[in-house]
Write an enzyme that holds these catalytic residues in place. Structure first.
Site, PDB file in Angstrom:
ATOM      1  N   LYS A 191      14.100 -41.002-115.731  1.00 41.06           N
ATOM      2  CA  LYS A 191      13.980 -41.427-114.338  1.00 41.06           C
ATOM      3  C   LYS A 191      12.584 -41.003-113.875  1.00 41.06           C
ATOM      4  O   LYS A 191      12.396 -39.947-113.273  1.00 41.06           O
ATOM      5  CB  LYS A 191      15.085 -40.780-113.500  1.00 41.06           C
TER       6      LYS A 191
HETATM    7  N1  PPE Z   1      19.496 -47.676-112.857  1.00 44.64           N
HETATM    8  C1  PPE Z   1      18.366 -47.465-112.137  1.00 44.64           C
HETATM    9  C2  PPE Z   1      17.127 -48.200-112.517  1.00 44.64           C
HETATM   10  C3  PPE Z   1      18.393 -46.568-111.076  1.00 44.64           C
HETATM   11  O1  PPE Z   1      17.281 -46.355-110.383  1.00 44.64           O
HETATM   12  C4  PPE Z   1      19.600 -45.910-110.739  1.00 44.64           C
HETATM   13  C5  PPE Z   1      19.648 -44.947-109.604  1.00 44.64           C
HETATM   14  C6  PPE Z   1      20.750 -46.170-111.524  1.00 44.64           C
HETATM   15  C7  PPE Z   1      20.658 -47.055-112.577  1.00 44.64           C
HETATM   16  C8  PPE Z   1      22.051 -45.477-111.278  1.00 44.64           C
HETATM   17  O2  PPE Z   1      21.967 -44.112-111.614  1.00 44.64           O
HETATM   18  P1  PPE Z   1      22.898 -43.002-110.920  1.00 44.64           P
HETATM   19  O3  PPE Z   1      22.425 -42.856-109.500  1.00 44.64           O
HETATM   20  O4  PPE Z   1      22.682 -41.802-111.735  1.00 44.64           O
HETATM   21  O5  PPE Z   1      24.299 -43.497-110.991  1.00 44.64           O
HETATM   22  N2  PPE Z   1      18.741 -45.207-108.564  1.00 44.64           N
HETATM   23  C9  PPE Z   1      18.367 -44.166-107.632  1.00 44.64           C
HETATM   24  C10 PPE Z   1      17.140 -44.544-106.830  1.00 44.64           C
HETATM   25  C11 PPE Z   1      17.312 -45.711-105.929  1.00 44.64           C
HETATM   26  C12 PPE Z   1      16.149 -45.887-104.978  1.00 44.64           C
HETATM   27  O6  PPE Z   1      16.043 -46.962-104.422  1.00 44.64           O
HETATM   28  O7  PPE Z   1      15.368 -44.947-104.747  1.00 44.64           O
HETATM   29  C13 PPE Z   1      19.520 -43.780-106.732  1.00 44.64           C
HETATM   30  O8  PPE Z   1      20.494 -44.517-106.631  1.00 44.64           O
HETATM   31  O9  PPE Z   1      19.428 -42.715-106.110  1.00 44.64           O
END
Ligand code: PPE
Length: 318
Positions: A157
């Site tokens: 991330k």
């Molecule tokens: N894929 C991506 C590309 C992604 O950024 C997130 C979270 C996920 C999957 C889901 O991951 P999780 O939150 O661990 O279930 N995206 C973060 C950032 C969003 C933003 O706009 O800033 C979030 O949801 O916090």
């Protein structure tokens, strides 16, 4: 953005407006940062951070993948976050830890640029709109492919990776849709611009595997477990683009978005235009888990406590 009193930066609590960085910070120029998105929910037993340890473990892994040495342990960041929530008087919040290369040198091999660490926490409502959780959203398959594992690290991330997500998100918004769905470099379904994706086909729940360049979402893991505990079959396998249109139901999961049904993809309506039965079933249990109403998932909650030795009462902002 709703402002609160304090942000934690490199071991200190600083006023929100003073949490600044030098314009020559490495991260600003090259995207050298790793971060997390975490939520704290107000439960009947008090505020609790959802899967805090899992998020901090992912932060450590993202850091390691980019050869960052984090100057704070996960436990130190966890305690700082608890104190930050209490001192800001927040009972629910979006929490954003970020570790980035700061000021010291530019150039690509900048070992003299320090790793700065911040944690911010602030109120942030449902990312795709409160109504999206019931009514669902309209999505469009992006013309941009998700960053490939040969050129970058989809599993980290990392700040710079989000330029790819931003291209996809912007394209979908400009075309009048709520969210983008990215395919991987092979052309298989990967994920939303900030969420993982699930489909229901013939009553089975299907989600793309790790080789499809996904970010390994914490909510993805939670939803897989919840769905299996509810008796559904969950299969991790490659998903062809057309399956998005053939699916009975599709939903997205992420910390910011939570669990959001998709009601239309590329102008193909899904199901009868309402969130599907299986989506609604899993979503209800997932929300019970977030808000501490599901005994079986209480272990996912990190109840917020003022770290010992800190005087809570004097520091809670009004
Ligand atoms: N894929 C991506 C590309 C992604 O950024 C997130 C979270 C996920 C999957 C889901 O991951 P999780 O939150 O661990 O279930 N995206 C973060 C950032 C969003 C933003 O706009 O800033 C979030 O949801 O916090």
């Amino acid at each position: 953005m709703e402002q609160v009193d304090l942000i934690w930066k490199n071991g200190e609590f600083v006023p929100w407006e003073q949490a600044q960085t030098h314009v020559l910070s490495h991260g600003l120029h090259y995207g050298t940062g790793v971060f997390e998105g975490i939520r704290c929910y107000e439960t009947e037993r008090g505020p609790a951070v959802f899967r805090h340890a899992d998020h901090l473990a992912r932060l450590e892994k993202s850091a390691e993948l980019y050869y960052f040495e984090l100057p704070y342990s996960a436990e130190e960041i966890r305690q700082a976050t608890h104190e930050l929530l209490v001192r800001n008087g927040l009972r629910s919040a979006y929490i954003r830890p970020l570790a980035y290369r700061g000021y010291g040198s530019l150039g690509l091999y900048a070992k003299d640029a320090p790793i700065d660490v911040i944690v911010a926490a602030f109120p942030w409502g449902a990312y795709l709109g409160e109504e999206s959780k019931n009514g669902g959203i309209r999505a469009k398959v992006s013309s941009w492919r998700r960053i490939s594992p040969g050129g970058s690290i989809p599993h980290a991330k990392a700040s710079g990776s989000y330029l790819n997500s931003i291209l996809a998100k912007t394209e979908s918004h400009n075309a009048g849709y709520d969210e983008a769905i990215l395919l991987d470099e092979r052309g298989f379904v990967c994920e939303g611009s900030g969420e993982n994706i699930f489909l229901v086909r013939d009553g089975e729940i299907v989600t793309p595997p790790h080789v499809a360049s996904i970010l390994d979402g914490i909510n993805r893991k939670s939803v897989i477990q919840i769905a299996r505990d509810l008796g559904y079959t969950v299969v991790e396998r490659d998903v062809a683009r057309a399956e998005l249109y053939l699916a009975e139901e599709v939903f997205l999961t992420g910390t910011a978005a939570e669990l959001v049904p998709v009601r239309e993809i590329d102008d193909h309506p899904l199901g009868d235009g309402k969130p599907g039965e299986i989506t609604a079933h899993v979503q209800a249990k997932f929300e019970d888990a977030l808000y501490g109403r599901a005994e079986e998932y209480l272990e996912w909650l990190d109840f917020v406590e003022m770290p010992s030795g800190v005087d809570a009462a004097s520091k809670v902002s009004s």
